[in-house]
Design a protein around this motif. Structure first.
Motif, PDB file in Angstrom:
ATOM      1  N   PHE A  16       0.813  -1.229   0.000  1.00 27.21           N
ATOM      2  CA  PHE A  16       0.000   0.000   0.000  1.00 27.21           C
ATOM      3  C   PHE A  16       0.850   1.285   0.000  1.00 27.21           C
ATOM      4  O   PHE A  16       0.312   2.382  -0.017  1.00 27.21           O
ATOM      5  N   CYS A  58      -5.141  -0.227   8.057  1.00 26.21           N
ATOM      6  CA  CYS A  58      -5.212   1.229   8.141  1.00 26.21           C
ATOM      7  C   CYS A  58      -6.650   1.613   7.796  1.00 26.21           C
ATOM      8  O   CYS A  58      -7.199   1.092   6.807  1.00 26.21           O
ATOM      9  N   ARG A  60      -9.693   3.663   6.215  1.00 30.32           N
ATOM     10  CA  ARG A  60      -9.848   4.480   5.005  1.00 30.32           C
ATOM     11  C   ARG A  60     -10.832   5.612   5.297  1.00 30.32           C
ATOM     12  O   ARG A  60     -11.513   5.596   6.315  1.00 30.32           O
ATOM     13  N   ASN A  61     -10.926   6.551   4.372  1.00 29.01           N
ATOM     14  CA  ASN A  61     -11.888   7.636   4.580  1.00 29.01           C
ATOM     15  C   ASN A  61     -13.235   7.346   3.946  1.00 29.01           C
ATOM     16  O   ASN A  61     -14.143   8.170   3.989  1.00 29.01           O
ATOM     17  N   ASP A  62     -13.359   6.174   3.307  1.00 26.56           N
ATOM     18  CA  ASP A  62     -14.665   5.809   2.742  1.00 26.56           C
ATOM     19  C   ASP A  62     -15.127   4.508   3.412  1.00 26.56           C
ATOM     20  O   ASP A  62     -14.516   4.063   4.389  1.00 26.56           O
ATOM     21  N   GLN A  64     -15.097   1.456   2.124  1.00 22.04           N
ATOM     22  CA  GLN A  64     -14.651   0.272   1.370  1.00 22.04           C
ATOM     23  C   GLN A  64     -13.612  -0.530   2.143  1.00 22.04           C
ATOM     24  O   GLN A  64     -12.813   0.040   2.894  1.00 22.04           O
ATOM     25  N   HIS A  66     -10.390  -2.943   1.299  1.00 18.99           N
ATOM     26  CA  HIS A  66      -9.463  -3.480   0.302  1.00 18.99           C
ATOM     27  C   HIS A  66      -8.631  -4.509   1.045  1.00 18.99           C
ATOM     28  O   HIS A  66      -7.834  -4.142   1.915  1.00 18.99           O
ATOM     29  N   THR A  78     -12.093  -6.209  -3.086  1.00 22.76           N
ATOM     30  CA  THR A  78     -12.663  -4.959  -2.579  1.00 22.76           C
ATOM     31  C   THR A  78     -14.158  -5.163  -2.352  1.00 22.76           C
ATOM     32  O   THR A  78     -14.817  -5.793  -3.174  1.00 22.76           O
ATOM     33  N   LYS A  80     -17.783  -3.180  -0.196  1.00 21.18           N
ATOM     34  CA  LYS A  80     -18.286  -2.005   0.530  1.00 21.18           C
ATOM     35  C   LYS A  80     -19.054  -2.428   1.769  1.00 21.18           C
ATOM     36  O   LYS A  80     -19.750  -3.444   1.741  1.00 21.18           O
ATOM     37  N   LYS A 117     -16.233   3.397   8.796  1.00 20.90           N
ATOM     38  CA  LYS A 117     -15.089   3.455   7.883  1.00 20.90           C
ATOM     39  C   LYS A 117     -14.662   2.059   7.456  1.00 20.90           C
ATOM     40  O   LYS A 117     -14.701   1.119   8.254  1.00 20.90           O
ATOM     41  N   CYS A 119     -11.345  -0.233   5.512  1.00 19.72           N
ATOM     42  CA  CYS A 119      -9.910  -0.358   5.821  1.00 19.72           C
ATOM     43  C   CYS A 119      -9.152  -0.883   4.614  1.00 19.72           C
ATOM     44  O   CYS A 119      -9.720  -1.594   3.774  1.00 19.72           O
ATOM     45  N   ASP A 120      -7.865  -0.583   4.581  1.00 14.68           N
ATOM     46  CA  ASP A 120      -6.932  -1.346   3.748  1.00 14.68           C
ATOM     47  C   ASP A 120      -6.339  -2.406   4.665  1.00 14.68           C
ATOM     48  O   ASP A 120      -5.896  -2.085   5.778  1.00 14.68           O
TER      49      ASP A 120
END
Ligand code: GLA
Length: 452
Positions: A16, A58, A60-62, A64, A66, A78, A80, A117, A119-120
């Motif tokens: 990432f 980590c 994410r700001n959306d 989703q 990943h 991926t 949602k 939220k 995450c990755d």
């Protein structure tokens, strides 16, 4: 940081191009005594092992996710967050990630789900897959912990364990809750005695002079394939057995309300194990055909509902099935009792007796619950000839591993003997075939800024 944690941390960075903000470690488990007892409300005696799934993550700001799986060729998926999360095809690893997260979302209000939220995530593990060491529940729990951490949601371990057991229904497993509870509540140097409905955990100190040696039979018992059907069939036989006991009680004018065998040990019934044994002996035959079942129950609908709930089908095959309710209950009751006896042996540091209980547990799982296979039986036989004090299959059965109680100073010799007997003519597989383990800590969340 241990090696696996360090590798996962680095792999996240490589993939990432940023550092993870947290890591989750979630262990596999073995069960020492009490097999298929959990969903019947009777106790188990498992431990978390020092083999785990690690996920670096980590937020994410959306909304989703990943997710990248090192052990599946860096496959990335991926999806949602939402009130519904569609499944991947049966058996796909990401369904276990989705199960953990969906299990939590189901407990939240709709409006909160929308605000969560994603995450990755990068995951890596050293629990051999499909070998009955609960890699799938470790992944379910790990994924849920990532979600909780990314959204700063506090949690308590016991209720989370119960939710995670329910969460696994998403992938079709109607398990009893042992795996998720062990993963979350395990402690180093202790076995866990777990009681269910409601979940209660007691830590039992482990004698450090003994190792638990795991031997892999090489027979894969994927939770997503035949083993799942066989598991669900055992669960159906137990639920049908309960109905048969009910109808026996009704006929003898003693009708009362209970759901699982374990309820009868609790107030207000206060049965002992020998009361349970007597009740099962008086009310259940060894084996029933579908027609016999229906005529004894006088209620076809209830029996069909259980079979459907347990995904047994199609209905046109029911008349060819056999339901070994009497045998199954003999195993469950005797194995629940063995949990109590072996807990006592541990407290009295009588490891010889503990080993004997393990061996009896295997015989009962093999003969009465019919969840063993030739390879597991051969492994047990070789182990007993190679210096193990006790040996049995562990987990759902139908393949997977045995566990062996071996004095620490005899472990090397034991391993050599197993290599020259059971494993002699078998091709070396990629996975380690023998793992020497000790009771280990349950799942943990590590915050990266604290060790950077
Ligand atoms: C699987 C299930 C557990 C338990 C064991 C058998 O691991 O997930 O809940 O029923 O099988 O003891």
């Amino acid at each position: 940081m241990n090696d696996l944690i360090e590798k996962t941390h680095q792999a996240f960075f490589d993939y990432f191009a940023e550092k993870p903000s947290f890591l989750v470690r979630s262990p596999g488990r073995v069960n020492l005594l009490g097999e298929h007892t959990d969903y019947n409300g009777l106790p188990v005696l498992p431990m978390a092992i020092d083999h785990s799934i690690v996920i670096a993550g980590c937020a994410r700001n959306d909304n989703q996710f990943h997710v990248v799986a090192h052990d599946f060729n860096d496959e990335n998926v991926t999806f949602k967050l939402g009130v519904s999360i569609p499944k991947h095809p049966q058996g796909h690893w990401v369904n276990y990630v989705k199960a953990g997260i969906k299990g939590l979302l189901d407990k939240m209000e709709r409006k909160d789900v929308r605000a969560c939220k994603g995450c990755d995530l990068y995951m890596m593990g050293d629990i051999p897959y499909g070998s009955g060491l609960s890699s799938s529940s470790a992944l379910v729990v790990a994924s849920a912990l990532c979600f909780l951490q990314a959204n700063y949601i506090p949690f308590h371990r016991s209720p989370l364990a119960v939710w995670m057991a329910e969460a696994e229904y998403y992938v079709g497993t109607r398990g009893g809750g042992m795996d998720q509870a062990t993963c979350l509540l395990g402690e180093s140097d202790h076995l866990l005695k777990l009681d269910f409905f409601p979940l209660r955990a007691t830590q039992i100190p482990w004698d450090p002079n003994y190792s638990v040696v795991i031997c892999d039979s090489g027979v894969r018992a994927q939770k997503s394939e035949n083993a799942l059907q066989a598991y669900n069939f055992r669960s159906a036989e137990c639920r049908l057995g309960k109905l048969l006991i009910d109808s026996f009680l009704k006929r003898s004018g003693q009708s009362f309300s209970w759901e699982r065998l374990g309820d009868l040990l609790q107030k207000p019934h206060n049965y002992t194990y020998s009361d349970l044994d007597e009740l099962a002996r008086r009310s259940l035959k060894e084996v029933y055909s579908f027609d016999e079942l229906i005529s004894e129950l006088g209620d076809k609908k209830a029996a069909v509902k259980i079979l459907k709930d347990c995904s047994i089908g199609p209905a046109s095959t029911y008349s060819k099935l056999e339901f070994s309710c009497g045998k199954r209950f003999r195993h469950i009751i005797s194995d629940g009792w063995r949990v109590e006896q072996s807990r006592e042996s541990l407290m009295n540091q009588d490891m010889k007796k503990f080993g004997e209980c393990m061996l009896k547990g295997h015989q009962s799982a093999r003969d009465d619950f019919a969840i063993s296979c030739k390879e597991l039986n051969d492994l047990v036989e070789s182990a007993m000839e190679s210096g193990s004090l006790g040996s049995r299959l562990t987990g759902a059965g139908f393949g997977g591993c045995t566990i062996n109680l071996v004095p620490k100073k005899k472990v090397n010799n034991f391993v050599k003997k197993m290599e020259s007997t059971y494993y002699r003519d078998r091709a070396a597989s990629q996975d380690p075939r023998i793992l020497i383990t000790q009771p280990s800590n349950g799942a943990e969340i590590l915050i990266c800024s604290q060790f950077d």
